[in-house]
Design a protein around this motif. Structure first.
Motif, PDB file in Angstrom:
ATOM      1  N   ALA A  85      23.522   7.704  24.091  1.00  0.00           N
ATOM      2  CA  ALA A  85      24.661   8.449  24.640  1.00  0.00           C
ATOM      3  C   ALA A  85      25.307   7.680  25.785  1.00  0.00           C
ATOM      4  O   ALA A  85      26.547   7.620  25.896  1.00  0.00           O
ATOM      5  N   LEU A  86      24.501   7.058  26.637  1.00  0.00           N
ATOM      6  CA  LEU A  86      25.054   6.252  27.731  1.00  0.00           C
ATOM      7  C   LEU A  86      25.728   4.987  27.201  1.00  0.00           C
ATOM      8  O   LEU A  86      26.780   4.580  27.707  1.00  0.00           O
ATOM      9  N   CYS A  87      25.134   4.376  26.182  1.00  0.00           N
ATOM     10  CA  CYS A  87      25.751   3.187  25.583  1.00  0.00           C
ATOM     11  C   CYS A  87      27.113   3.526  24.974  1.00  0.00           C
ATOM     12  O   CYS A  87      28.092   2.783  25.147  1.00  0.00           O
ATOM     13  N   LEU A  88      27.177   4.645  24.260  1.00  0.00           N
ATOM     14  CA  LEU A  88      28.451   5.038  23.649  1.00  0.00           C
ATOM     15  C   LEU A  88      29.477   5.427  24.708  1.00  0.00           C
ATOM     16  O   LEU A  88      30.679   5.160  24.542  1.00  0.00           O
ATOM     17  N   LEU A  89      29.032   6.040  25.802  1.00  0.00           N
ATOM     18  CA  LEU A  89      29.950   6.374  26.886  1.00  0.00           C
ATOM     19  C   LEU A  89      30.574   5.112  27.468  1.00  0.00           C
ATOM     20  O   LEU A  89      31.778   5.083  27.755  1.00  0.00           O
ATOM     21  N   PHE A  90      29.796   4.065  27.618  1.00  0.00           N
ATOM     22  CA  PHE A  90      30.338   2.795  28.113  1.00  0.00           C
ATOM     23  C   PHE A  90      31.339   2.210  27.121  1.00  0.00           C
ATOM     24  O   PHE A  90      32.398   1.696  27.521  1.00  0.00           O
ATOM     25  N   ILE A  91      31.036   2.292  25.827  1.00  0.00           N
ATOM     26  CA  ILE A  91      31.948   1.762  24.810  1.00  0.00           C
ATOM     27  C   ILE A  91      33.288   2.484  24.865  1.00  0.00           C
ATOM     28  O   ILE A  91      34.365   1.845  24.871  1.00  0.00           O
ATOM     29  N   PHE A  92      33.270   3.811  24.936  1.00  0.00           N
ATOM     30  CA  PHE A  92      34.522   4.563  24.960  1.00  0.00           C
ATOM     31  C   PHE A  92      35.267   4.360  26.282  1.00  0.00           C
ATOM     32  O   PHE A  92      36.495   4.468  26.317  1.00  0.00           O
ATOM     33  N   THR A  93      34.559   4.091  27.353  1.00  0.00           N
ATOM     34  CA  THR A  93      35.239   3.783  28.622  1.00  0.00           C
ATOM     35  C   THR A  93      36.029   2.488  28.499  1.00  0.00           C
ATOM     36  O   THR A  93      37.185   2.397  28.947  1.00  0.00           O
ATOM     37  N   VAL A  94      35.430   1.483  27.902  1.00  0.00           N
ATOM     38  CA  VAL A  94      36.138   0.224  27.669  1.00  0.00           C
ATOM     39  C   VAL A  94      37.337   0.446  26.750  1.00  0.00           C
ATOM     40  O   VAL A  94      38.432  -0.098  26.973  1.00  0.00           O
ATOM     41  N   VAL A  95      37.149   1.261  25.721  1.00  0.00           N
ATOM     42  CA  VAL A  95      38.244   1.542  24.787  1.00  0.00           C
ATOM     43  C   VAL A  95      39.407   2.221  25.508  1.00  0.00           C
ATOM     44  O   VAL A  95      40.573   1.855  25.312  1.00  0.00           O
ATOM     45  N   TYR A  96      39.098   3.203  26.359  1.00  0.00           N
ATOM     46  CA  TYR A  96      40.160   3.944  27.031  1.00  0.00           C
ATOM     47  C   TYR A  96      40.998   3.035  27.922  1.00  0.00           C
ATOM     48  O   TYR A  96      42.230   3.048  27.855  1.00  0.00           O
ATOM     49  N   PHE A  97      40.344   2.235  28.745  1.00  0.00           N
ATOM     50  CA  PHE A  97      41.095   1.395  29.675  1.00  0.00           C
ATOM     51  C   PHE A  97      41.745   0.197  28.986  1.00  0.00           C
ATOM     52  O   PHE A  97      42.468  -0.562  29.633  1.00  0.00           O
ATOM     53  N   SER A  98      41.503   0.037  27.705  1.00  0.00           N
ATOM     54  CA  SER A  98      42.166  -1.023  26.944  1.00  0.00           C
ATOM     55  C   SER A  98      43.420  -0.539  26.234  1.00  0.00           C
ATOM     56  O   SER A  98      44.315  -1.342  25.949  1.00  0.00           O
ATOM     57  N   ILE A  99      43.500   0.757  25.931  1.00  0.00           N
ATOM     58  CA  ILE A  99      44.632   1.247  25.145  1.00  0.00           C
ATOM     59  C   ILE A  99      45.458   2.298  25.883  1.00  0.00           C
ATOM     60  O   ILE A  99      46.466   2.750  25.336  1.00  0.00           O
ATOM     61  N   TRP A 100      45.075   2.695  27.102  1.00  0.00           N
ATOM     62  CA  TRP A 100      45.749   3.834  27.736  1.00  0.00           C
ATOM     63  C   TRP A 100      47.203   3.538  28.088  1.00  0.00           C
ATOM     64  O   TRP A 100      48.026   4.433  28.153  1.00  0.00           O
ATOM     65  N   LYS A 101      47.560   2.257  28.294  1.00  0.00           N
ATOM     66  CA  LYS A 101      48.930   1.898  28.649  1.00  0.00           C
ATOM     67  C   LYS A 101      49.754   1.433  27.459  1.00  0.00           C
ATOM     68  O   LYS A 101      50.928   1.125  27.609  1.00  0.00           O
ATOM     69  N   GLY A 102      49.159   1.373  26.286  1.00  0.00           N
ATOM     70  CA  GLY A 102      49.904   0.961  25.100  1.00  0.00           C
ATOM     71  C   GLY A 102      49.610  -0.474  24.715  1.00  0.00           C
ATOM     72  O   GLY A 102      48.643  -1.099  25.162  1.00  0.00           O
ATOM     73  N   VAL A 103      50.489  -1.029  23.871  1.00  0.00           N
ATOM     74  CA  VAL A 103      50.263  -2.373  23.341  1.00  0.00           C
ATOM     75  C   VAL A 103      50.407  -3.448  24.403  1.00  0.00           C
ATOM     76  O   VAL A 103      49.988  -4.590  24.201  1.00  0.00           O
ATOM     77  N   LYS A 104      51.010  -3.124  25.530  1.00  0.00           N
ATOM     78  CA  LYS A 104      51.115  -4.104  26.607  1.00  0.00           C
ATOM     79  C   LYS A 104      49.734  -4.479  27.136  1.00  0.00           C
ATOM     80  O   LYS A 104      49.495  -5.639  27.507  1.00  0.00           O
ATOM     81  N   THR A 105      48.821  -3.524  27.197  1.00  0.00           N
ATOM     82  CA  THR A 105      47.465  -3.802  27.690  1.00  0.00           C
ATOM     83  C   THR A 105      46.528  -4.200  26.555  1.00  0.00           C
ATOM     84  O   THR A 105      45.782  -5.172  26.684  1.00  0.00           O
TER      85      THR A 105
END
Length: 543
Positions: free
Chosen positions: A269-289
């Motif tokens: 659960a902690l490993c998956l939480l880290f994965i989704f955190t990386v995913v969020y901060f990679s796509i939250w601003k759109g294709v520019k990020t």
């Protein structure tokens, strides 16, 4: 001239040359039309309703009349330049062309290229399988790949709103694509959580899946290599790598099956939480990020594959694996299952029908050469699959040599177990095992992140285009909510019986559904597009 939508005419009385202006960023469309001959050019009404953007005259006669205006002289032509200024906000575009290419390549090249293609290839005739694979790519996968890139780039819409331009009755296909993408997010990221657990466990001098003296091992644990003269392999023997994967990472032995999944593993659960955190901060601003992140996540796996290929080729017995991988069995081509496997492999490898290609292409400039992009990215994807076969089977040949067994015995496992059991055990018995384990599992995470970025971006683009007034200015919050939903949905795969849930999703939730969606999509584009479509924007003019 009367118009139902905002319109601007650039036409002067002194016979001045008319100037066409076109801008893809602000969504303006320029259309040329020709007035009729004789007195009708001074009276009556015309209709401009083709709905298609045009940057050149519709015919040579229009081009001849575009330079001068001969007034209403009988027998002459007069060009009417109509320009519509869209009230929609400017659409975001890729910062660089390479951002788009790397994003598409990162989406197409995923974990399936590493474990599925080598297994399917040797199972269906080795080198002979390349013939149906290439035929299915040329006549099936690449055309579908190109079709979605072209549609997304032309209409600049996600997988839901694009159907108002094709045939609104098929809009349900777009919502089905979004639901399938959520299903994939529920289980696909769990595999990256497993890889992250392996990565964290690799920072040791002795890798934990190489010994049998751990608390999770059973009496059947046997570390067997040809150098171990006092150890014999029996039918009940289990390798330490297999016990680490089943009993420590997945903990499947604590669940009897789907009917009783058990508790959630807090480590995963902690490993998956880290994965989704990386995913969020990679796509939250759109294709520019996300376009910047893929410069690392899409290129690093190729560096690791080359390192592992060189290392595998220098191992004893590597040639046995290569021969087993490429030795053709032409009799296999007479069976229907080989051709079906080839079609399924190229289809799921290129990934049409998931809404991702539509979303990525919608951020391209209107005149981008998407045909060339389709050829480049699909070729890179197929070559990567072929390269991965050598990376996997050189190591499998090494394992067969060390165990004094046949390659077919070592390579009996398919799916994630090929990576997390067989390949992990081979790495553990190499010199500098810790280094190779770290870069290998880091590569697995990078391959998965690219596909996750793409899959969620397809859903985000579709929803933002369908509900722009509600979500356009709240993208960060919407992405956060989507990531939270995906994490909560993935909790069932993190239980003791989560491996059964992953298998259930993989076999039944995505495969048949995606094939059905693509079948309906092809029917809609082939039989309804351009025939039963009423343009959403029309111009009523009168002179």
């Amino acid at each position: 001239m009367e118009m139902k939508q905002p319109m601007m005419m650039d036409q002067e009385d002194g016979g001045k040359q008319e100037k066409e202006q076109e801008s893809q960023e602000n969504g303006r469309l320029v259309a040329d039309s020709v007035a009729e001959k004789g007195p009708k050019s001074c009276s009556g009404s015309g209709q401009v309703s083709n709905g298609y953007p045009s940057t050149s005259p519709q015919s040579p006669r229009e081009g001849a009349g575009a330079g001068t205006d001969r007034g209403s002289t009988p027998g002459t032509f007069r060009t009417l330049v109509v320009q519509q200024t869209s009230l929609d906000p400017p659409r975001e575009t890729w910062s660089k062309k390479m951002d788009f290419l790397l994003s598409v390549i990162g989406y197409a090249v995923d974990l399936g290229n590493v474990w599925r293609f080598p297994y399917i290839c040797y199972q269906n005739g080795g080198g002979a399988f390349l013939l149906p694979y290439l035929l299915m790519a040329v006549f099936g996968g690449v055309p579908l790949f190109y079709m979605e890139l072209a549609l997304g780039q032309f209409h600049r819409s996600g997988c839901i709103s694009i159907w108002k331009h094709i045939c609104p009755i098929f809009k349900g296909i777009g919502f089905a694509i979004c639901i399938i993408a959520l299903y994939i997010a529920f289980y696909y990221n769990t595999i990256m959580a497993w890889a992250l657990y392996y990565l964290l466990s690799s920072f040791r001098t002795t890798l934990p899946w190489t010994t049998c003296n751990n608390r999770w091992n059973t009496p059947n644990c046997t570390h067997y290599l040809s150098t171990d003269l006092n150890v014999s392999w029996t039918e009940n023997s289990i390798s330490p790598a297999e016990e680490f994967y089943i009993r420590q990472v997945l903990q499947v032995h604590l669940s009897p099956g789907l009917h009783q999944l058990g508790w959630v593993s807090w480590q995963l659960a902690l490993c998956l939480l880290f994965i989704f955190t990386v995913v969020y901060f990679s796509i939250w601003k759109g294709v520019k990020t996300s376009g910047k992140v893929v410069w690392v996540t899409a290129t690093f796996p190729y560096l690791v594959l080359l390192i592992l290929l060189v290392r595998g080729a220098t191992l004893p017995g590597a040639w046995r694996g290569v021969i087993f991988f490429l030795k053709p069995d032409w009799s296999k081509l007479l069976t229907t299952s080989v051709w079906l496997d080839a079609a399924a492999q190229i289809f799921f490898s290129l990934g049409p029908g998931f809404g991702v290609l539509l979303a990525f292409a919608s951020y391209n400039p209107f005149h981008n050469n998407c045909y060339k992009d389709a050829l480049i990215t699909s070729s890179v994807n197929c070559l990567t699959s072929f390269l991965s076969g050598f990376v996997i089977f050189t190591v499998l040949g090494y394992m067969a040599e060390m165990r004094n067994q046949g390659v077919e015995t070592v390579a009996k496992d398919a799916g994630p177990s090929l990576l997390f059991i067989i390949y992990a055990e081979a790495i553990a018995n190499m010199p500098a095992a810790t280094f190779f384990a770290i870069i290998f599992f880091l590569m697995i995470i990078m391959l998965g992140l690219d596909s996750t970025f793409a899959g969620l971006e397809g859903v985000i683009t579709a929803m933002l285009d369908e509900f722009p007034h509600l979500l356009a200015k709240r993208r960060e919050w919407f992405v956060l909510g989507l990531v939270c939903v995906c994490y909560l949905g993935a909790l069932s795969t993190l239980t003791y019986g989560g491996a059964f849930v992953v298998k259930l999703f993989e076999e039944y939730a995505t495969g048949p559904a995606v094939i059905t969606v693509v079948f309906l999509e092809v029917i809609a584009v082939s039989w309804f597009y351009g025939k039963y479509w009423i343009p959403a924007k029309s111009f009523k003019t009168s002179l």
